[in-house]
Design a protein around this motif. Structure first.
Motif, PDB file in Angstrom:
ATOM      1  N   ALA A 161      17.946 -65.231 125.064  1.00  0.00           N
ATOM      2  CA  ALA A 161      16.104 -66.390 124.765  1.00  0.00           C
ATOM      3  C   ALA A 161      16.444 -67.614 124.701  1.00  0.00           C
ATOM      4  O   ALA A 161      15.559 -67.981 126.107  1.00  0.00           O
ATOM      5  CB  ALA A 161      15.409 -65.892 123.157  1.00  0.00           C
ATOM      6  N   ALA A 162      17.593 -68.788 124.272  1.00  0.00           N
ATOM      7  CA  ALA A 162      17.314 -69.258 125.031  1.00  0.00           C
ATOM      8  C   ALA A 162      17.982 -69.563 126.697  1.00  0.00           C
ATOM      9  O   ALA A 162      17.402 -70.696 127.095  1.00  0.00           O
ATOM     10  CB  ALA A 162      18.716 -70.423 124.475  1.00  0.00           C
ATOM     11  N   ILE A 179      15.443 -69.567 128.732  1.00  0.00           N
ATOM     12  CA  ILE A 179      14.433 -70.962 128.802  1.00  0.00           C
ATOM     13  C   ILE A 179      15.390 -71.895 130.151  1.00  0.00           C
ATOM     14  O   ILE A 179      14.542 -72.072 130.331  1.00  0.00           O
ATOM     15  CB  ILE A 179      14.177 -71.375 127.757  1.00  0.00           C
ATOM     16  N   ASP A 180      16.809 -71.905 129.452  1.00  0.00           N
ATOM     17  CA  ASP A 180      17.523 -72.926 130.492  1.00  0.00           C
ATOM     18  C   ASP A 180      19.093 -72.474 130.936  1.00  0.00           C
ATOM     19  O   ASP A 180      19.717 -72.512 129.859  1.00  0.00           O
ATOM     20  CB  ASP A 180      17.668 -74.327 129.460  1.00  0.00           C
ATOM     21  N   ASN A 184      22.396 -74.069 130.145  1.00  0.00           N
ATOM     22  CA  ASN A 184      22.418 -75.623 129.056  1.00  0.00           C
ATOM     23  C   ASN A 184      23.550 -75.019 128.397  1.00  0.00           C
ATOM     24  O   ASN A 184      23.778 -73.583 128.179  1.00  0.00           O
ATOM     25  CB  ASN A 184      21.106 -75.149 128.057  1.00  0.00           C
TER      26      ASN A 184
END
Length: 211
Positions: free
Chosen positions: A32-33, A36-37, A40
């Protein structure tokens, strides 16, 4: 990302009762993180950590950690967890080098207890017992309930001929992990890991139940 770390740390502490379910949940968090990015570095590093301790897919762990370092060569956790993967793969000197890079990127990190715990493990695997005990004590100064640091310090004390202190260490370990046995400890590592067998033998001699 921090939720994913929580799942992985439960495994490190010997508290996970279902590695497969925890791995699935942790990878859902990092997924999920990264949705988004995708670039990262922290999320990539944590996904590598999850693969190290929950799926035991070291190739996937190395790939995610290398990508994290590529995105940000100052990402502390990427270097630190890379040291873990190197260690569990048998490259202990390489692991120490990665640990030292991690320390240089964040010498006063709030997670310093975990960094020194990993360093203690790598020092001990390399036969540097004094450094292992020093790092383990420093880890415990910041987090007195970190079971991994107690295990490493206990092993080092047993191997350096301080059995009374090692026996006290085992009692503390069993307070933190009441169901830990030599057999369970061995089951938590890769098959055929000679260093883990050495560590297990020391824990058994210090009084850890055989299981």
């Amino acid at each position: 990302v921090w939720q994913a770390k929580w799942y992985a740390m439960r495994a490190v502490q010997g508290l996970s009762t279902n590695l497969l379910a925890d791995a699935k949940a942790a990878l859902a968090c990092t997924g999920a993180a990264l949705a988004i990015d995708p670039d990262n570095a922290f999320a990539l590093a944590m996904e590598g950590f999850v693969h190290t301790h929950l799926t035991h897919d070291y190739d996937a762990a190395r790939e995610r950690l290398a990508l994290a370092i590529q995105q940000n060569d100052s990402e502390t956790f990427a270097h630190l967890y890379n040291g873990v993967v190197q260690g569990v793969s048998g490259d202990y000197s390489g692991g120490l080098a990665s640990y030292e890079v991690a320390l240089s990127t964040s010498p006063h990190d709030p997670a310093r207890y975990m960094m020194d715990s990993i360093g203690a493990y790598l020092y001990l695997a390399c036969g540097r017992h004094d450094d292992a005990i020093r790092a383990a004590k420093e880890s415990l100064r910041h987090n007195a309930n970190h079971a991994h640091s107690w295990r490493i310090m206990t092993i080092a004390q047993q191997e350096t001929g301080v059995p009374d202190e090692a026996r006290r260490g085992v009692q503390r370990i069993l307070q933190l992990q009441p169901d830990l046995t030599v057999a369970r400890y061995l089951a938590g590592g890769r098959q055929g890991d000679a260093v883990r067998h050495r560590f297990a033998q020391a824990l058994g001699l210090a009084g850890l139940p055989a299981g």
